[in-house]
Enzyme design. Sequence first.
Site, short mmCIF file in Angstrom:
data_model
loop_
_atom_site.label_atom_id
_atom_site.label_comp_id
_atom_site.label_asym_id
_atom_site.label_seq_id
_atom_site.Cartn_x
_atom_site.Cartn_y
_atom_site.Cartn_z
N SER A 1 -39.57 60.57 37.56
CA SER A 1 -39.82 59.50 36.59
C SER A 1 -41.07 59.90 35.81
O SER A 1 -41.87 60.71 36.30
CB SER A 1 -40.10 58.19 37.34
OG SER A 1 -40.62 57.20 36.47
N TYR B 1 -43.81 53.03 44.29
CA TYR B 1 -42.80 53.77 43.50
C TYR B 1 -43.46 54.99 42.86
O TYR B 1 -42.93 56.10 42.90
CB TYR B 1 -42.23 52.84 42.43
CG TYR B 1 -41.21 53.47 41.52
CD1 TYR B 1 -39.87 53.56 41.89
CD2 TYR B 1 -41.57 53.96 40.26
CE1 TYR B 1 -38.92 54.13 41.04
CE2 TYR B 1 -40.63 54.52 39.42
CZ TYR B 1 -39.31 54.60 39.81
OH TYR B 1 -38.38 55.17 38.97
N LYS C 1 -42.54 59.06 43.34
CA LYS C 1 -42.11 59.94 42.24
C LYS C 1 -43.09 61.11 42.09
O LYS C 1 -42.68 62.22 41.74
CB LYS C 1 -41.96 59.15 40.94
CG LYS C 1 -40.85 58.10 41.01
CD LYS C 1 -39.50 58.70 41.38
CE LYS C 1 -38.36 57.70 41.34
NZ LYS C 1 -37.05 58.30 41.65
P1 NAD Z 1 -29.70 51.82 39.07
O1 NAD Z 1 -30.20 50.73 39.93
O2 NAD Z 1 -28.83 51.48 37.90
O3 NAD Z 1 -28.94 52.91 39.95
C1 NAD Z 1 -29.42 53.33 41.20
C2 NAD Z 1 -28.23 53.55 42.13
O4 NAD Z 1 -28.75 54.06 43.38
C3 NAD Z 1 -27.47 52.25 42.45
O5 NAD Z 1 -26.09 52.45 42.25
C4 NAD Z 1 -27.78 52.03 43.93
O6 NAD Z 1 -26.70 51.41 44.65
C5 NAD Z 1 -28.01 53.46 44.42
N1 NAD Z 1 -28.76 53.52 45.67
C6 NAD Z 1 -29.80 52.74 46.06
N2 NAD Z 1 -30.18 53.07 47.31
C7 NAD Z 1 -29.36 54.08 47.71
C8 NAD Z 1 -29.26 54.84 48.91
N3 NAD Z 1 -30.05 54.60 49.97
N4 NAD Z 1 -28.31 55.81 48.99
C9 NAD Z 1 -27.47 56.03 47.93
N5 NAD Z 1 -27.51 55.33 46.78
C10 NAD Z 1 -28.46 54.37 46.68
O7 NAD Z 1 -31.01 52.56 38.58
P2 NAD Z 1 -31.26 53.86 37.69
O8 NAD Z 1 -32.29 53.50 36.70
O9 NAD Z 1 -30.00 54.48 37.24
O10 NAD Z 1 -31.98 54.77 38.78
C11 NAD Z 1 -31.63 56.12 39.02
C12 NAD Z 1 -32.90 56.91 39.24
O11 NAD Z 1 -33.66 56.93 38.03
C13 NAD Z 1 -33.84 56.37 40.31
O12 NAD Z 1 -34.34 57.45 41.10
C14 NAD Z 1 -34.96 55.76 39.51
O13 NAD Z 1 -36.17 55.72 40.23
C15 NAD Z 1 -35.01 56.70 38.33
N6 NAD Z 1 -35.68 56.21 37.14
C16 NAD Z 1 -35.26 55.08 36.52
C17 NAD Z 1 -35.92 54.64 35.39
C18 NAD Z 1 -35.51 53.39 34.67
O14 NAD Z 1 -36.30 52.89 33.87
N7 NAD Z 1 -34.30 52.90 34.88
C19 NAD Z 1 -37.03 55.37 34.90
C20 NAD Z 1 -37.42 56.52 35.55
C21 NAD Z 1 -36.75 56.94 36.68
#
Ligand code: NAD
Length: 267
Positions: A151, A164, A168
């Site tokens: 992230s 968090y 990261k």
């Molecule tokens: P999201 O919530 O849409 O998707 C995350 C998915 O991970 C969900 O389907 C959830 O069921 C699954 N998940 C949760 N715990 C799990 C586990 N123990 N085993 C397997 N699957 C699991 O969120 P997203 O934004 O698509 O997140 C994806 C990644 O992107 C994450 O690592 C998040 O930290 C990172 N991220 C997101 C953002 C943002 O603003 N959305 C920014 C930077 C980084």
Amino acid sequence: MAAVQNDFADKVAIITGAASGIGLATSKRLRSLGATVVMADVDEARGKTVAEEIGGEFVRLDVSDAGAWREVVDGICRRHGGLDIAFLNAGITTFSATGEQLIEGFEIGELPDDAYRRIMGVNVDGVVFGVRAVVPALETRGGGAIVATASAAGVIAFPPDPIYTMTKHAVVGFVRSLAPGLIAKHITLNAVLPGAVDTNILGAGFAEKAREMGIPMIDPAQIADGVVHAITEGTTGKLWLCLAGQDPAVYEFAPVEGLGIPTNVEG
Ligand code: NAD
């Protein structure tokens, strides 16, 4: 030379957190490029539905479960003949367990043990166990590509969720430090560092509030572009910042002088 180039037709990929957001967008992208995509998630209902929609294969996997990782990777190799790409993307915030939104005013004294263990399990153990499980399979194939989702909070301070932010930063340090040792196995290991992406992780209504605050929200499909770039670009140990309206760009730390060892290891 990247072990995975632009032709994905004979490639097998595992994507974690594939039922939603960035994982789902990337699953769609790799499917459209012709890859066999194994979509791993804890959310079975949603995962099965979206996998059917896009022609992926759903597997239930809790990324924090080391034993489950081995079974899933063995199963993929049995069913599909091997594995070439791993996108280690599943992640949660400290507040995901309660469904709360990210809030200003994080109170460290009120951090529940189970919320702490849970986020460390998914965001840190999930990446380490994932890399450990997939490396032998990629090596058997003669090489491959691993991308972890860190992230922008992996390289900046983010006071609304310091835990968090710590997880990261951990992913960033792990990717940069492990990548050079995988070069001889022809495996690249990179991270994507998205800004704020419009997905479920942020909690209901957050995207709208963020836009009002002037935070540019990114479509998950743009992060999928960054992941494909990280897979095919050919370098390793890189941190690919994916910010709104910008092409993926490598984030570089300032060198630290005087330690007597290189502090930015090139791959
Ligand atoms: P999201 O919530 O849409 O998707 C995350 C998915 O991970 C969900 O389907 C959830 O069921 C699954 N998940 C949760 N715990 C799990 C586990 N123990 N085993 C397997 N699957 C699991 O969120 P997203 O934004 O698509 O997140 C994806 C990644 O992107 C994450 O690592 C998040 O930290 C990172 N991220 C997101 C953002 C943002 O603003 N959305 C920014 C930077 C980084």
